[in-house]
Design an enzyme around this catalytic site. Structure first.
Site, PDB file in Angstrom:
ATOM      1  N   PHE A 110      18.439  12.366 -59.160  1.00  0.00           N
ATOM      2  CA  PHE A 110      18.901  11.321 -58.243  1.00  0.00           C
ATOM      3  C   PHE A 110      20.308  10.824 -58.535  1.00  0.00           C
ATOM      4  O   PHE A 110      20.956  10.260 -57.671  1.00  0.00           O
ATOM      5  CB  PHE A 110      17.890  10.161 -58.213  1.00  0.00           C
ATOM      6  CG  PHE A 110      18.285   8.951 -59.006  1.00  0.00           C
ATOM      7  CD1 PHE A 110      17.997   8.854 -60.357  1.00  0.00           C
ATOM      8  CD2 PHE A 110      18.953   7.900 -58.393  1.00  0.00           C
ATOM      9  CE1 PHE A 110      18.364   7.736 -61.084  1.00  0.00           C
ATOM     10  CE2 PHE A 110      19.318   6.775 -59.114  1.00  0.00           C
ATOM     11  CZ  PHE A 110      19.024   6.700 -60.465  1.00  0.00           C
ATOM     12  N   LYS A 111      20.816  11.065 -59.742  1.00  0.00           N
ATOM     13  CA  LYS A 111      22.170  10.633 -60.055  1.00  0.00           C
ATOM     14  C   LYS A 111      23.198  11.247 -59.090  1.00  0.00           C
ATOM     15  O   LYS A 111      24.267  10.687 -58.878  1.00  0.00           O
ATOM     16  CB  LYS A 111      22.541  11.007 -61.493  1.00  0.00           C
ATOM     17  CG  LYS A 111      21.602  10.489 -62.572  1.00  0.00           C
ATOM     18  CD  LYS A 111      21.704   8.998 -62.792  1.00  0.00           C
ATOM     19  CE  LYS A 111      21.014   8.546 -64.071  1.00  0.00           C
ATOM     20  NZ  LYS A 111      19.556   8.780 -64.115  1.00  0.00           N
TER      21      LYS A 111
END
Ligand SMILES: *Cc1c(COP(=O)(O)O)cnc(C)c1O
Length: 494
Positions: A110-111
């Site tokens: 998700f970064k």
């Protein structure tokens, strides 16, 4: 009207672009918007909006000194073919919840959602503020941020990036992803220590005034890609709003119906973004904060006492192996009535004694949050049971959230529809995921496991994994914690 940012520890203020450039305030505080903005559209207008449309609607409220053209340009450059689906963040309905898959970007975690846009926000901010220095990104990572930042900044003009990671504290695939990073402006360094030491080391480098002068004289300045940068936080608000838009479009919820969000939490950035989305007017009821065995946040929500004096536990969800959740400071500041003096007092106690306690009034402000945790065996069990019941394979971080969501439902009986932030592809933590499903997989090699996972989960091996199968190692520096500054200077030729 221009939205200003201020430090959580003093009266220091900045525009959005200045706050993005600085990362951390000079006093060590984090920049927060002076007031949390509201969505400028009605909830029903969100229905069916594309990711980029939602991104613009949300981000323009926070980044008010960016022109429409500048912001749309950043959004266009970020959310393109680097993602393997046009939806950018698809939702999968499984096991009585909505899994918001935030792992379809370049590094399958998700970064990427924020780090694919941060370099563009940063270089745009530099131009707006007539910055001539080359920007040096310094990041401590527990695994995912590092690679996502490297991928985001590689070969971006006028930037360099140095990433520190705890040697032995990240998964083999995470490490391979980082040490094979291309780009002449990228540097990857293992440290003989844990993530918190890496993070404290980076904080110390940022706070080193002498080094700052030395850098400036050589035409460099530091900036941060860590989740303390508001340029990270603001893009994360987007996908909560987007998930609501999609659930509306798909007829899963009624206009205005409240949803819960469940977030596997480490540094508290992702869940804080959900809290900001709620403050913008998105109909979110509970914010469910899921921890692994490093359950400092669970204890905090239970007792009002934040205490990092405890053993640091290495788990199968390493990106959540964190004892100091940096972004929590933004929430503490807010529940202290936006009182920077009070917040600073607590943060000083955290530095000196490793703990602080909030007042009963502050604790009452946390009623929208629910905290719980999942042990290692609970995490493995839930991966197995969801796979066996539905065929859907989730990663270890997402599994912590899935388990905590089950605990929440059991404890409260709440049947509000819930979105679970699915923060990594199972292909990023293949061994832990496959071992959870069946112990027999432990005998297999890493890439054999990847193929096996592809088979049993009926999903294609992501490009990010295919690429590292054969990629050569390009970074092999390992240093002691107290050698971090020297490593940075060496890379910059100082
Ligand atoms: C970073 C990360 C988390 C934790 O997110 P925070 O914003 O630090 O709370 C959870 N899961 C994965 C896979 C991550 O990479």
């Amino acid at each position: 009207m221009e939205l200003m940012y201020k430090s959580t520890r003093s009266n220091e203020t900045a525009t959005a672009s200045q706050a993005i450039l600085k990362g951390l305030a000079s006093d060590g505080g984090l920049f927060v918007p002076v007031t949390l903005p509201k969505l400028s559209v009605n909830i029903d207008e969100l229905k069916g909006m594309s990711y980029k449309e939602v991104a613009y609607i949300v981000m323009k409220e926070f980044l008010t000194d960016f022109t429409e053209e500048e912001l749309k340009n950043c959004i266009d450059k970020a959310y393109d073919e680097k993602f393997d689906t046009e939806e950018i963040a698809p939702i999968v309905k499984a096991d009585g919840a909505y899994y918001l898959e935030l792992f379809h970007g370049a590094t399958i975690a998700f970064k990427d959602m924020a780090l694919s846009i941060l370099p563009h926000l940063l270089t745009t901010s530099a131009k707006k503020n007539n910055v001539k220095n080359e920007i040096v990104i310094l990041t401590a990572t527990s695994g995912d941020t590092g690679k996502a930042a490297l991928a985001g900044f590689a070969d971006v003009e006028n930037t360099r990036i140095v990433v520190f990671y705890p040697k032995g504290g990240v998964s083999p695939i995470q490490e391979k992803q980082m040490v094979t990073q291309k780009g002449a402006n990228t540097h990857v360094v293992g440290i003989k220590g844990n993530f918190d030491q890496a993070q404290s080391g980076v904080k110390a480098i940022f706070g080193n005034k002498e080094l700052e002068k030395e850098l400036d004289a050589a035409g460099f300045q530091f900036s941060s890609a860590n989740s303390i940068n508001i340029g990270r936080l603001v893009p994360q608000v987007v996908y909560y709003v987007y998930s609501y838009a999609k659930l509306l479009a798909e007829g899963e919820i009624e206009n205005g119906e409240k949803i819960n969000v469940v977030v596997p939490t480490g540094n508290f950035g992702n869940i804080l973004a959900a809290y900001y989305a709620k403050n913008m007017g998105l109909p979110i009821d509970k914010l469910i904060c899921a921890s692994n065995d490093n359950k400092v946040l669970y204890d905090f929500f239970e007792t009002g006492s934040y205490d990092k004096n405890r053993d640091f536990i290495l788990t199968t969800s390493p990106s959540m192996d964190i004892l100091i959740s940096s972004n929590l400071e933004r929430l503490i500041y807010k529940i202290a009535g936006c009182d920077d003096v009070k917040n600073k007092e607590l943060m000083t106690a955290l530095t000196t004694e490793g703990k602080y306690e909030i007042t009963a009034d502050m604790k009452a402000e946390l009623k929208d949050f629910y905290g719980n945790y999942a042990t290692e065996s609970e995490t493995a069990d839930v991966i197995k049971s969801i796979y066996e019941d539905t065929g859907y394979v989730i990663d270890t971080h997402t599994a912590v959230a899935a388990k905590v969501y089950k605990k929440y439902k059991e404890a409260t009986g709440d049947t509000t529809k819930s979105v679970i932030a699915s923060t990594a592809s199972p292909f990023k933590f293949t061994r832990s995921v496959m071992n959870a499903i069946d112990a027999k997989y432990d005998a297999m090699g890493d890439f054999q496991l990847v193929d096996e996972l592809s088979k049993i989960g009926n999903v294609k091996v992501p490009k990010a994994i295919e690429e590292i199968r054969t990629a050569p190692v390009l970074h092999n520096t390992v240093v002691e914690v107290d050698e971090m500054t020297d490593a940075v200077k060496k890379f910059l030729g100082l």
